[in-house]
Design a protein around this motif. Structure first.
Motif, PDB file in Angstrom:
ATOM      1  N   ASN A 153       0.834  -1.207   0.000  1.00  0.00           N
ATOM      2  CA  ASN A 153       0.000   0.000   0.000  1.00  0.00           C
ATOM      3  C   ASN A 153       0.867   1.255   0.000  1.00  0.00           C
ATOM      4  N   HIS A 154       1.878   1.275   0.849  1.00  0.00           N
ATOM      5  CA  HIS A 154       2.801   2.417   0.908  1.00  0.00           C
ATOM      6  C   HIS A 154       3.613   2.540  -0.378  1.00  0.00           C
ATOM      7  N   TYR A 155       4.099   1.412  -0.860  1.00  0.00           N
ATOM      8  CA  TYR A 155       4.968   1.370  -2.041  1.00  0.00           C
ATOM      9  C   TYR A 155       4.297   1.962  -3.278  1.00  0.00           C
ATOM     10  N   PHE A 156       3.084   1.521  -3.572  1.00  0.00           N
ATOM     11  CA  PHE A 156       2.421   1.999  -4.786  1.00  0.00           C
ATOM     12  C   PHE A 156       2.003   3.466  -4.670  1.00  0.00           C
ATOM     13  N   LYS A 157       1.739   3.925  -3.453  1.00  0.00           N
ATOM     14  CA  LYS A 157       1.459   5.357  -3.260  1.00  0.00           C
ATOM     15  C   LYS A 157       2.688   6.194  -3.581  1.00  0.00           C
ATOM     16  N   MET A 158       3.856   5.671  -3.240  1.00  0.00           N
ATOM     17  CA  MET A 158       5.103   6.376  -3.504  1.00  0.00           C
ATOM     18  C   MET A 158       5.541   6.244  -4.967  1.00  0.00           C
ATOM     19  N   LEU A 159       5.248   5.096  -5.582  1.00  0.00           N
ATOM     20  CA  LEU A 159       5.699   4.833  -6.951  1.00  0.00           C
ATOM     21  C   LEU A 159       4.882   5.604  -7.978  1.00  0.00           C
TER      22      LEU A 159
END
Length: 295
Positions: A153-159
């Motif tokens: 969840n965090h990763y795709f928000k940042m990517l």
């Protein structure tokens, strides 16, 4: 070692001649490719005729064949049947594997997946790297805290900006799913090659899924596809997924990465990982060999 990835996009007939794949298009000259050079064959056009003798030779040479649906997305895969000399023995060991070992293996897969997500953001100079590295240290046996989901969840928000993996209409998801499908089938091929049954997973256990184990092993490899998709959208004004973009996604398999302090392609790394999984099952301990980004 086989290295060539062939993507067939035009109406044609595919034959076998003198241990070579013979490509016979309707309006162009014939082209031949040595079977020993081919690792993956993708049939994208609906008007492709394949001779049965060619299918047999593809299996003998360990070549993974993909078929695509009307939207040109991979929907099926064909690979060797019982290509490992101790297939029944390995399958028995796999089925008898104890839950604690399955949990430790899944823990390692999730931990490395999150680390690769962090490295992906780092290389792309995106924010959120340190939080992902912190998440990777919290993964316990069996990932009972479901750290994988929180990290994703965090990763795709940042990517990506304004992005959800649940939005099927988002072209970025179309690209991701195409790349993941290619990886998944290549992993299934390598699992069969070491005598493992792709239907029996470590963590994934969907009774309707014939590739549960491939869906486990793919996790640390997903960020390599993510990296390619991000790069494609940064460098191009994309309105659809065409042959050119698919070719670039397929080339993820030839991307150079690190595994066991050696620089190899993603395709070769998949073989090493599947071999190490079989070894882990034989030895009844975690000796998984997993990939990392080249920094």
């Amino acid at each position: 070692m086989s290295w060539r990835i062939l993507q067939i996009t035009k109406p044609c007939t595919l034959k076998i001649k003198n241990k070579q794949l013979l490509y016979v298009p309707q309006e162009e000259e014939e082209i031949s490719f040595p079977l020993e050079d081919i690792s993956v064959l993708i049939l994208e056009n609906r008007q492709i005729t394949v001779h049965n003798i060619l299918l047999a030779e593809l299996a003998k040479h360990g070549i993974c064949l993909f078929s695509c649906d009307e939207s040109h997305m991979p929907c099926g895969a064909y690979f060797p049947f019982l290509s490992y000399y101790q297939s029944s023995h390995m399958a028995k060991l796999q089925i008898e594997m104890r839950k604690p070992l399955q949990n430790r293996l899944w823990q390692e897969l999730v931990r490395v997946k999150i680390q690769n997500q962090a490295l992906c953001l780092k290389i792309l100079q995106r924010q959120g790297v340190e939080k992902l590295f912190a998440y990777s240290k919290k993964v316990v046996s069996g990932d009972k805290g479901n750290i994988e989901a929180a990290a994703a969840n965090h990763y795709f928000k940042m990517l990506f900006s304004s992005f959800s993996r649940k939005n099927d209409e988002d072209l970025r998801n179309v690209f991701l799913n195409y790349g993941y499908a290619i990886l998944r089938a290549c992993i299934a091929r390598s699992l069969v090659g070491v005598g493992l049954l792709p239907c029996f997973g470590l963590h994934h256990a969907n009774m309707f899924n014939a590739y549960n184990l491939a869906d486990d092993i793919i996790e640390p490899y997903r960020p390599f596809v993510d990296f390619s998709v991000y790069t494609l959208f940064q460098e191009n004004s994309i309105e659809n997924i065409n042959t050119q973009y698919k070719n670039q996604l397929v080339r993820v398999l030839t991307k150079q990465i690190m595994i066991e302090e050696s620089e190899v392609t993603v395709l070769k790394a998949i073989e090493y990982t599947c071999q190490s999984l079989a070894k882990s099952i034989k030895l009844k301990k975690n000796v998984l060999v997993l990939p990392y980004f080249l920094e």
